[in-house]
Motif scaffolding. Structure first.
Motif, PDB file in Angstrom:
ATOM      1  N   LEU A 151       0.339  -1.426  -0.291  1.00 33.97           N
ATOM      2  CA  LEU A 151      -0.102  -0.052   0.091  1.00 33.97           C
ATOM      3  C   LEU A 151       0.759   1.168  -0.294  1.00 33.97           C
ATOM      4  CD1 LEU A 151      -2.904  -0.939   2.773  1.00 33.97           C
ATOM      5  CD2 LEU A 151      -2.567  -0.836   0.182  1.00 33.97           C
ATOM      6  N   GLY A 152       1.952   1.423   0.386  1.00 35.96           N
ATOM      7  CA  GLY A 152       2.830   1.980   0.725  1.00 35.96           C
ATOM      8  C   GLY A 152       3.815   2.681  -0.580  1.00 35.96           C
ATOM      9  N   ASP A 153       2.952   1.930  -1.425  1.00 34.39           N
ATOM     10  CA  ASP A 153       4.416   2.234  -2.566  1.00 34.39           C
ATOM     11  C   ASP A 153       3.415   3.119  -3.587  1.00 34.39           C
ATOM     12  OD1 ASP A 153       5.457  -1.503  -3.165  1.00 34.39           O
ATOM     13  OD2 ASP A 153       6.330   0.186  -2.224  1.00 34.39           O
ATOM     14  N   SER A 154       2.594   3.297  -3.506  1.00 37.98           N
ATOM     15  CA  SER A 154       1.322   4.101  -3.789  1.00 37.98           C
ATOM     16  C   SER A 154       2.254   5.709  -4.091  1.00 37.98           C
ATOM     17  CB  SER A 154       0.014   4.282  -3.147  1.00 37.98           C
ATOM     18  OG  SER A 154      -0.660   3.397  -3.591  1.00 37.98           O
ATOM     19  N   ALA A 155       1.740   5.566  -5.009  1.00 39.82           N
ATOM     20  CA  ALA A 155       2.323   7.386  -5.593  1.00 39.82           C
ATOM     21  C   ALA A 155       3.308   8.017  -7.153  1.00 39.82           C
ATOM     22  CB  ALA A 155       4.153   7.806  -4.739  1.00 39.82           C
ATOM     23  N   LEU A 156       3.189   8.892  -7.436  1.00 38.44           N
ATOM     24  CA  LEU A 156       3.371   9.714  -8.188  1.00 38.44           C
ATOM     25  C   LEU A 156       4.919   9.127  -8.168  1.00 38.44           C
ATOM     26  CD1 LEU A 156       2.065  10.867 -10.718  1.00 38.44           C
ATOM     27  CD2 LEU A 156       2.804  13.300  -9.075  1.00 38.44           C
ATOM     28  N   TYR A 157       4.936   8.528  -9.641  1.00 38.25           N
ATOM     29  CA  TYR A 157       6.210   8.263 -10.443  1.00 38.25           C
ATOM     30  C   TYR A 157       6.482   8.778 -10.852  1.00 38.25           C
ATOM     31  CZ  TYR A 157       6.382   4.431  -6.463  1.00 38.25           C
ATOM     32  OH  TYR A 157       6.090   3.623  -5.836  1.00 38.25           O
ATOM     33  N   PHE A 158       8.203  10.121 -11.442  1.00 43.51           N
ATOM     34  CA  PHE A 158       8.082  10.550 -12.068  1.00 43.51           C
ATOM     35  C   PHE A 158       9.848  10.474 -12.606  1.00 43.51           C
ATOM     36  CE2 PHE A 158       5.715  14.357 -12.113  1.00 43.51           C
ATOM     37  CZ  PHE A 158       5.019  14.195 -11.003  1.00 43.51           C
ATOM     38  N   CYS A 159       9.863  10.857 -14.061  1.00 41.00           N
ATOM     39  CA  CYS A 159      11.292  10.445 -14.741  1.00 41.00           C
ATOM     40  C   CYS A 159      11.215  11.719 -14.888  1.00 41.00           C
ATOM     41  CB  CYS A 159      10.721   9.190 -16.047  1.00 41.00           C
ATOM     42  SG  CYS A 159      11.989   9.226 -17.241  1.00 41.00           S
ATOM     43  N   ALA A 160      12.284  12.038 -15.662  1.00 38.47           N
ATOM     44  CA  ALA A 160      13.050  13.089 -15.913  1.00 38.47           C
ATOM     45  C   ALA A 160      14.232  12.762 -16.849  1.00 38.47           C
ATOM     46  CB  ALA A 160      13.773  13.571 -15.109  1.00 38.47           C
ATOM     47  N   SER A 161      14.568  13.103 -17.653  1.00 43.91           N
ATOM     48  CA  SER A 161      16.119  13.222 -18.882  1.00 43.91           C
ATOM     49  C   SER A 161      16.578  14.455 -19.205  1.00 43.91           C
ATOM     50  CB  SER A 161      15.667  13.013 -20.021  1.00 43.91           C
ATOM     51  OG  SER A 161      14.336  13.812 -21.010  1.00 43.91           O
ATOM     52  N   ASN A 162      18.526  14.156 -18.970  1.00 45.07           N
ATOM     53  CA  ASN A 162      18.764  15.844 -19.801  1.00 45.07           C
ATOM     54  C   ASN A 162      19.740  14.484 -20.676  1.00 45.07           C
ATOM     55  OD1 ASN A 162      20.871  14.593 -18.242  1.00 45.07           O
ATOM     56  ND2 ASN A 162      21.188  15.742 -16.648  1.00 45.07           N
ATOM     57  N   LEU A 163      20.422  15.706 -21.123  1.00 43.32           N
ATOM     58  CA  LEU A 163      21.786  15.587 -22.110  1.00 43.32           C
ATOM     59  C   LEU A 163      22.476  14.104 -22.277  1.00 43.32           C
ATOM     60  CD1 LEU A 163      22.181  15.461 -25.926  1.00 43.32           C
ATOM     61  CD2 LEU A 163      23.294  17.956 -23.817  1.00 43.32           C
ATOM     62  N   ALA A 164      23.207  14.701 -21.302  1.00 43.05           N
ATOM     63  CA  ALA A 164      24.553  13.880 -20.809  1.00 43.05           C
ATOM     64  C   ALA A 164      24.753  13.544 -19.315  1.00 43.05           C
ATOM     65  CB  ALA A 164      25.269  15.009 -21.440  1.00 43.05           C
ATOM     66  N   GLY A 165      23.887  13.853 -18.359  1.00 40.19           N
ATOM     67  CA  GLY A 165      23.865  13.008 -17.135  1.00 40.19           C
ATOM     68  C   GLY A 165      24.252  14.698 -16.319  1.00 40.19           C
ATOM     69  N   GLY A 166      24.855  15.408 -16.463  1.00 43.76           N
ATOM     70  CA  GLY A 166      25.171  16.237 -15.289  1.00 43.76           C
ATOM     71  C   GLY A 166      24.268  16.982 -15.238  1.00 43.76           C
ATOM     72  N   ALA A 167      24.053  17.922 -13.931  1.00 42.24           N
ATOM     73  CA  ALA A 167      23.658  19.263 -13.874  1.00 42.24           C
ATOM     74  C   ALA A 167      23.235  20.268 -14.531  1.00 42.24           C
ATOM     75  CB  ALA A 167      22.972  19.645 -12.240  1.00 42.24           C
ATOM     76  N   ASN A 168      24.345  20.565 -15.059  1.00 46.17           N
ATOM     77  CA  ASN A 168      23.878  21.757 -15.376  1.00 46.17           C
ATOM     78  C   ASN A 168      23.225  21.607 -17.038  1.00 46.17           C
ATOM     79  OD1 ASN A 168      26.607  20.046 -16.180  1.00 46.17           O
ATOM     80  ND2 ASN A 168      27.365  20.611 -18.025  1.00 46.17           N
ATOM     81  N   TYR A 169      22.649  20.967 -17.357  1.00 47.12           N
ATOM     82  CA  TYR A 169      21.912  20.306 -18.208  1.00 47.12           C
ATOM     83  C   TYR A 169      20.974  20.514 -17.763  1.00 47.12           C
ATOM     84  CZ  TYR A 169      26.101  18.277 -20.585  1.00 47.12           C
ATOM     85  OH  TYR A 169      27.291  17.920 -21.338  1.00 47.12           O
ATOM     86  N   GLY A 170      20.360  20.632 -16.215  1.00 51.60           N
ATOM     87  CA  GLY A 170      18.902  20.790 -16.332  1.00 51.60           C
ATOM     88  C   GLY A 170      17.743  19.749 -16.029  1.00 51.60           C
TER      89      GLY A 170
END
Lengths: 116, 114
Positions: B83-102
Protein backbone atom coordinates in the motif's frame (compact mmCIF):
# COMPACT_ATOMS: atom_id res chain seq x y z
CA UNK A 1 24.98 14.98 2.55
CA UNK A 2 22.88 17.47 0.69
CA UNK A 3 19.80 18.98 2.24
CA UNK A 4 17.19 21.50 1.16
CA UNK A 5 14.90 23.15 3.67
CA UNK A 6 11.69 24.93 2.79
CA UNK A 7 10.41 25.98 6.17
CA UNK A 8 7.15 27.44 4.88
CA UNK A 9 4.69 24.60 4.46
CA UNK A 10 1.82 26.70 3.21
CA UNK A 11 1.32 30.36 2.36
CA UNK A 12 -1.96 32.09 1.59
CA UNK A 13 -2.08 35.49 -0.05
CA UNK A 14 -4.62 37.67 -1.73
CA UNK A 15 -4.19 38.34 -5.41
CA UNK A 16 -1.76 41.17 -6.25
CA UNK A 17 0.20 40.69 -3.06
CA UNK A 18 3.92 39.96 -3.31
CA UNK A 19 5.10 36.70 -1.78
CA UNK A 20 8.53 35.25 -1.06
CA UNK A 21 9.22 31.56 -0.79
CA UNK A 22 12.27 30.66 1.25
CA UNK A 23 14.85 28.01 0.46
CA UNK A 24 17.92 27.14 2.50
CA UNK A 25 20.35 24.47 1.36
CA UNK A 26 23.29 22.52 2.70
CA UNK A 27 26.11 21.04 0.66
CA UNK A 28 29.81 20.42 1.03
CA UNK A 29 30.43 20.90 -2.67
CA UNK A 30 31.81 24.11 -4.06
CA UNK A 31 30.15 23.52 -7.42
CA UNK A 32 26.45 22.84 -7.42
CA UNK A 33 23.18 23.84 -9.05
CA UNK A 34 19.99 25.14 -7.52
CA UNK A 35 16.57 24.81 -9.07
CA UNK A 36 12.99 25.87 -8.54
CA UNK A 37 10.09 23.81 -9.86
CA UNK A 38 6.36 24.50 -9.81
CA UNK A 39 3.81 21.73 -9.35
CA UNK A 40 0.31 22.95 -10.24
CA UNK A 41 -2.79 21.00 -9.19
CA UNK A 42 -2.54 18.99 -12.42
CA UNK A 43 0.58 17.36 -10.96
CA UNK A 44 3.37 17.90 -13.45
CA UNK A 45 6.70 19.45 -12.44
CA UNK A 46 7.39 22.66 -14.30
CA UNK A 47 10.94 23.99 -14.42
CA UNK A 48 11.30 27.63 -13.37
CA UNK A 49 15.00 28.36 -12.97
CA UNK A 50 18.48 26.83 -12.71
CA UNK A 51 21.36 28.67 -11.06
CA UNK A 52 24.94 27.49 -10.63
CA UNK A 53 26.94 28.13 -7.49
CA UNK A 54 29.29 30.57 -9.19
CA UNK A 55 26.57 32.88 -10.39
CA UNK A 56 25.20 34.93 -7.54
CA UNK A 57 23.52 37.43 -9.79
CA UNK A 58 19.85 37.83 -8.99
CA UNK A 59 17.45 37.06 -11.79
CA UNK A 60 14.13 38.51 -12.80
CA UNK A 61 11.72 36.91 -15.22
CA UNK A 62 8.47 38.78 -15.52
CA UNK A 63 6.76 38.66 -12.13
CA UNK A 64 9.27 36.13 -10.83
CA UNK A 65 12.59 36.95 -9.23
CA UNK A 66 15.22 34.93 -7.43
CA UNK A 67 17.72 35.99 -4.78
CA UNK A 68 20.76 33.73 -4.41
CA UNK A 69 23.02 34.35 -1.42
CA UNK A 70 25.87 31.94 -0.87
CA UNK A 71 26.78 33.60 2.41
CA UNK A 72 23.50 32.43 3.92
CA UNK A 73 23.04 29.36 1.67
CA UNK A 74 19.71 30.66 0.52
CA UNK A 75 17.94 30.79 -2.82
CA UNK A 76 14.67 32.60 -2.29
CA UNK A 77 11.90 33.05 -4.84
CA UNK A 78 9.63 36.07 -5.01
CA UNK A 79 6.41 36.39 -6.97
CA UNK A 80 5.36 39.99 -7.49
CA UNK A 81 1.70 40.86 -7.87
CA UNK A 82 0.58 37.27 -7.37
CA UNK A 83 -2.24 35.81 -9.44
CA UNK A 84 -4.64 32.95 -8.86
CA UNK A 85 -2.79 30.96 -11.53
CA UNK A 86 0.29 31.04 -9.29
CA UNK A 87 -1.46 28.69 -6.87
CA UNK A 88 0.72 25.59 -6.77
CA UNK A 89 3.32 23.76 -4.76
CA UNK A 90 6.80 25.15 -5.31
CA UNK A 91 9.89 23.04 -4.83
CA UNK A 92 13.46 24.15 -4.37
CA UNK A 93 16.10 21.57 -5.30
CA UNK A 94 19.85 21.11 -5.22
CA UNK A 95 22.12 19.07 -7.44
CA UNK A 96 25.81 18.44 -7.14
CA UNK A 97 28.00 18.07 -10.19
CA UNK A 98 29.88 14.78 -10.53
CA UNK A 99 30.43 14.16 -14.21
CA UNK A 100 27.61 12.15 -15.71
CA UNK A 101 26.14 11.19 -12.35
CA UNK A 102 23.75 13.59 -10.74
CA UNK A 103 20.51 13.77 -8.83
CA UNK A 104 18.15 16.37 -7.47
CA UNK A 105 17.59 16.70 -3.75
CA UNK A 106 14.23 18.37 -3.24
CA UNK A 107 12.87 20.37 -0.38
CA UNK A 108 9.48 19.47 1.05
CA UNK A 109 7.77 22.16 -0.98
CA UNK A 110 5.73 25.25 -0.16
CA UNK A 111 2.06 25.27 -1.07
CA UNK A 112 1.01 28.71 -2.28
CA UNK A 113 -2.67 29.58 -2.31
CA UNK A 114 -3.62 32.80 -4.05
CA UNK A 115 -7.20 33.94 -3.59
CA UNK A 116 -9.25 36.75 -5.07
CA UNK B 1 4.41 18.87 -23.59
CA UNK B 2 7.87 18.56 -22.01
CA UNK B 3 9.06 15.94 -24.48
CA UNK B 4 9.42 13.29 -21.78
CA UNK B 5 6.69 10.68 -22.16
CA UNK B 6 5.52 8.49 -19.34
CA UNK B 7 3.04 5.66 -19.63
CA UNK B 8 0.63 4.81 -18.24
CA UNK B 9 -0.65 8.00 -16.63
CA UNK B 10 -2.65 6.11 -14.05
CA UNK B 11 -2.33 2.59 -12.69
CA UNK B 12 -4.41 0.82 -10.09
CA UNK B 13 -3.25 -2.55 -8.88
CA UNK B 14 -3.52 -4.87 -5.91
CA UNK B 15 -1.02 -5.56 -3.19
CA UNK B 16 1.52 -8.21 -4.09
CA UNK B 17 1.35 -7.48 -7.79
CA UNK B 18 4.09 -6.30 -10.16
CA UNK B 19 3.91 -3.32 -12.50
CA UNK B 20 6.13 -1.71 -15.09
CA UNK B 21 6.31 2.03 -15.66
CA UNK B 22 7.70 3.28 -18.93
CA UNK B 23 9.57 6.45 -19.81
CA UNK B 24 10.70 7.81 -23.16
CA UNK B 25 13.23 10.60 -22.71
CA UNK B 26 13.26 13.85 -24.63
CA UNK B 27 14.75 13.42 -28.08
CA UNK B 28 18.55 13.52 -27.87
CA UNK B 29 18.74 13.04 -24.12
CA UNK B 30 20.97 10.20 -22.96
CA UNK B 31 20.22 10.22 -19.26
CA UNK B 32 17.05 9.18 -17.48
CA UNK B 33 16.10 9.65 -13.84
CA UNK B 34 13.31 8.17 -11.73
CA UNK B 35 11.73 9.94 -8.77
CA UNK B 36 8.98 8.94 -6.38
CA UNK B 37 6.62 11.48 -4.86
CA UNK B 38 4.63 10.25 -1.88
CA UNK B 39 2.78 12.08 0.86
CA UNK B 40 5.09 10.93 3.63
CA UNK B 41 8.46 10.89 1.81
CA UNK B 42 8.08 13.83 -0.54
CA UNK B 43 10.03 13.84 -3.80
CA UNK B 44 12.77 11.23 -3.61
CA UNK B 45 15.40 10.27 -6.16
CA UNK B 46 15.37 6.59 -7.05
CA UNK B 47 17.88 5.92 -9.79
CA UNK B 48 19.70 7.41 -12.80
CA UNK B 49 20.78 5.80 -16.06
CA UNK B 50 23.13 7.24 -18.62
CA UNK B 51 23.31 5.67 -22.07
CA UNK B 52 22.17 2.32 -20.74
CA UNK B 53 24.32 2.20 -17.63
CA UNK B 54 23.34 2.87 -14.05
CA UNK B 55 25.02 6.07 -12.85
CA UNK B 56 23.52 6.98 -9.51
CA UNK B 57 21.29 5.28 -7.01
CA UNK B 58 19.08 6.70 -4.31
CA UNK B 59 16.84 5.09 -1.74
CA UNK B 60 15.41 2.59 -4.15
CA UNK B 61 13.85 -0.48 -2.55
CA UNK B 62 15.14 -3.92 -3.46
CA UNK B 63 11.65 -4.74 -4.76
CA UNK B 64 12.15 -2.02 -7.37
CA UNK B 65 14.41 -2.29 -10.38
CA UNK B 66 15.01 -0.27 -13.49
CA UNK B 67 16.82 -0.41 -16.77
CA UNK B 68 17.53 1.73 -19.80
CA UNK B 69 17.30 0.10 -23.17
CA UNK B 70 19.42 0.68 -26.30
CA UNK B 71 16.77 3.00 -27.71
CA UNK B 72 17.20 4.99 -24.45
CA UNK B 73 13.73 4.45 -23.10
CA UNK B 74 13.60 3.29 -19.51
CA UNK B 75 11.38 1.06 -17.45
CA UNK B 76 10.86 1.01 -13.70
CA UNK B 77 9.67 -2.33 -12.37
CA UNK B 78 7.91 -2.44 -9.03
CA UNK B 79 7.19 -5.85 -7.53
CA UNK B 80 5.50 -7.28 -4.44
CA UNK B 81 3.61 -4.04 -4.22
CA UNK B 82 2.53 -2.68 -0.87
CA UNK B 83 0.00 0.00 0.00
CA UNK B 84 2.87 2.34 0.81
CA UNK B 85 4.12 2.18 -2.77
CA UNK B 86 1.18 4.27 -3.85
CA UNK B 87 2.75 7.43 -5.22
CA UNK B 88 3.38 9.60 -8.21
CA UNK B 89 6.39 8.34 -10.12
CA UNK B 90 8.25 10.84 -12.26
CA UNK B 91 10.75 10.28 -14.99
CA UNK B 92 13.16 13.04 -15.99
CA UNK B 93 15.79 13.26 -18.66
CA UNK B 94 18.73 15.39 -19.67
CA UNK B 95 21.36 15.48 -22.34
CA UNK B 96 24.39 13.97 -20.66
CA UNK B 97 23.81 13.33 -16.98
CA UNK B 98 25.26 16.43 -15.39
CA UNK B 99 23.22 18.95 -13.43
CA UNK B 100 24.42 21.70 -15.74
CA UNK B 101 22.05 20.36 -18.39
CA UNK B 102 19.01 20.77 -16.19
CA UNK B 103 16.27 18.19 -15.89
CA UNK B 104 13.05 17.88 -17.86
CA UNK B 105 10.27 15.98 -16.14
CA UNK B 106 7.48 13.92 -17.57
CA UNK B 107 3.93 14.28 -16.33
CA UNK B 108 4.24 11.26 -14.07
CA UNK B 109 2.53 7.93 -13.49
CA UNK B 110 0.12 7.85 -10.58
CA UNK B 111 0.24 4.41 -8.99
CA UNK B 112 -2.48 3.36 -6.59
CA UNK B 113 -2.05 0.08 -4.73
CA UNK B 114 -5.27 -1.26 -3.20
Amino acid sequence: AQKVTQAQTEISVVEKEDVTLDCVYETRDTTYYLFWYKQPPSGELVFLIRRNSFDEQNEISGRYSWNFQKSTSSFNFTITASQVVDSAVYFCALSEVTGTASKLTFGTGTRLQVTL
Amino acid sequence: DSGVTQTPKHLITATGQRVTLRCSPRSGDLSVYWYQQSLDQGLQFLIQYYNGEERAKGNILERFSAQQFPDLHSELNLSSLELGDSALYFCASNLAGGANYGYTFGSGTRLTVV
